[in-house]
Design a protein around this motif. Structure first.
Motif, PDB file in Angstrom:
ATOM      1  N   GLN A  59       0.840  -1.202   0.000  1.00 23.43           N
ATOM      2  CA  GLN A  59       0.000   0.000   0.000  1.00 23.43           C
ATOM      3  C   GLN A  59       0.872   1.247   0.000  1.00 23.43           C
ATOM      4  O   GLN A  59       1.907   1.296   0.667  1.00 23.43           O
ATOM      5  CB  GLN A  59      -0.895   0.003   1.235  1.00 23.43           C
ATOM      6  CG  GLN A  59      -1.899   1.163   1.272  1.00 23.43           C
ATOM      7  CD  GLN A  59      -2.904   0.967   2.391  1.00 23.43           C
ATOM      8  OE1 GLN A  59      -3.844   0.206   2.259  1.00 23.43           O
ATOM      9  NE2 GLN A  59      -2.691   1.657   3.496  1.00 23.43           N
ATOM     10  N   LYS A  66      -3.461   0.135  -3.419  1.00 23.12           N
ATOM     11  CA  LYS A  66      -3.293  -1.132  -2.717  1.00 23.12           C
ATOM     12  C   LYS A  66      -3.123  -2.238  -3.754  1.00 23.12           C
ATOM     13  O   LYS A  66      -3.943  -2.358  -4.673  1.00 23.12           O
ATOM     14  CB  LYS A  66      -4.475  -1.431  -1.808  1.00 23.12           C
ATOM     15  CG  LYS A  66      -4.298  -2.724  -0.992  1.00 23.12           C
ATOM     16  CD  LYS A  66      -5.426  -2.934   0.006  1.00 23.12           C
ATOM     17  CE  LYS A  66      -5.239  -2.077   1.221  1.00 23.12           C
ATOM     18  NZ  LYS A  66      -6.207  -2.418   2.309  1.00 23.12           N
ATOM     19  N   ASP A  78      -0.588   1.976   6.957  1.00 25.33           N
ATOM     20  CA  ASP A  78      -1.687   1.024   7.058  1.00 25.33           C
ATOM     21  C   ASP A  78      -2.750   1.529   8.028  1.00 25.33           C
ATOM     22  O   ASP A  78      -2.990   0.933   9.070  1.00 25.33           O
ATOM     23  CB  ASP A  78      -1.154  -0.334   7.516  1.00 25.33           C
ATOM     24  CG  ASP A  78      -2.206  -1.434   7.437  1.00 25.33           C
ATOM     25  OD1 ASP A  78      -3.234  -1.205   6.778  1.00 25.33           O
ATOM     26  OD2 ASP A  78      -1.997  -2.494   8.034  1.00 25.33           O
TER      27      ASP A  78
END
Length: 360
Positions: free
Chosen positions: A190, A243, A343
């Protein structure tokens, strides 16, 4: 004369009593408010794993709570250990998730519930008990009866590595300097990117800083095909959260932009001035004209995630802080911001970020 004074006193008293009765009619805090029926959950036994981290694992629903005054009602969930829900300190350690105004349900994905369970101290890979209740708030807070859940949390693996994203957003395709997306789970990466005006949206995904192995698009733009010559394409100009999932060979791009807001900025307190992501320094930047006033940082042009500083000297802003950086002199400023939000879905947003506001 005394007779007239007494009459005036009696008349004033009657007016005062009448006014008091009218005000009493507007008081609502003494009127009982409660949930009209029990809340419900989709399941009371949940085994969490990394494989279900992004799956919907729990739905909590509740009835509408009616307060005496017609106004929006804000709902939130509270999770706690069974042993911490009674006594003088009941629910003080609860994990609270604000749901929103007049919203009557909330779905949690696996990693969200796992973080709550681990933070509250449930042992890893062992069944444990949590309780959940709903908070309704307007002129005061009322709570539903709790429901007990049996939850088995997992330990999130420590992952390392990154994947690379050469593309037209660089101005030239250069895998040596391309944006890197760090791993946040096994095979899941990500990061963020900004496509500036005049730059194209296409890119590839490389496992190393070379062209020995790369992924391109398949039948759909979101499909990842090994060594495909077809480029992926972002939605267009702007900033995005990317992502990449090598387990499912899928990727996604969601609009994602930090911005500055406040009466010192062009948009005032209503509209953020967007910042651009510098993938080489992992920093958000903008050059903007400011007037004397306050500056804060917020995500996606709303107040759900925002940061405010306690002063204008240390370059630190705090999550959900009411403070702001005060700019005393108008002019053109370069503003940078750096945040460790690799995250946020599972770890939440960090308590602080760092920034600079420099007059040019």
């Amino acid at each position: 004369m005394k007779k007239y004074i007494n009459k005036l006193f009696i008349l004033g008293s009657l007016l005062f009593l009448g006014s008091s009765c009218e005000n009493d009619a507007e008081l609502t805090t003494l009127k009982a408010v409660s949930f009209p029926s029990e809340i419900s959950v989709s399941t009371t036994k949940i085994v969490l794993t990394e494989d279900t981290a992004d799956d919907q694992v729990l739905l909590v629903s509740w009835p509408e709570v009616a307060f005496p005054v017609e106004a929006p009602v804000t709902y939130a969930l509270q999770f706690d250990l069974v042993g911490d829900t009674s006594g003088a300190n009941a629910w003080l350690k609860a994990k609270r998730i604000e749901v929103g105004t007049d919203v009557l349900s909330k779905t949690l994905i696996g990693q969200e519930l796992n973080k709550i369970a681990v933070d509250l101290g449930l042992p890893i890979d062992v069944e444990g008990k949590l309780v959940v209740r709903v908070e309704a708030a307007m002129d005061r807070k009322v709570f539903s009866n709790p429901i007990t859940l049996t939850v088995t949390p997992y330990e999130k693996s420590v992952v390392f590595g990154e994947i690379y994203m050469p593309g037209a957003y660089q101005g030239e395709w250069n895998v040596d300097t391309a944006n890197s997306l760090p791993a946040i789970a096994k095979g899941v990466y990500q990061g963020y990117v900004t496509v500036l005006p005049g730059y194209g949206p296409v890119f590839k995904l490389n496992t190393e800083r070379n062209w020995a192995q790369f992924y391109g698009a398949g039948a759909a733009n979101s499909d990842m095909v090994n060594m495909s010559t077809k480029d992926f394409a972002l939605p267009g100009e702007g900033s995005f959260q990317i992502k990449v999932n090598l387990n499912t060979l899928k990727w996604t791009a969601a609009p994602y932009s930090w911005g500055i807001v406040g009466d010192g900025t062009a948009g005032g307190w209503d509209n953020s001035t967007p910042m651009n992501y510098d993938y080489q320094t992992k920093t958000w930047k903008v050059t903007a004209t400011l007037v004397p006033g306050n500056v804060k940082f917020r995500l996606n042009n709303n107040w759900t995630i925002n940061y405010g500083s306690k002063n204008a000297t240390d370059g630190i802003a705090y999550l959900d802080d009411s403070g702001a950086h005060y700019v005393g002199e108008g002019g053109t400023y370069e503003i940078t911001m750096k945040i460790n939000d690799v995250d946020p879905a599972s770890l939440g947003y960090p308590p602080t970020l760092t920034y600079t506001i420099t007059k040019k």
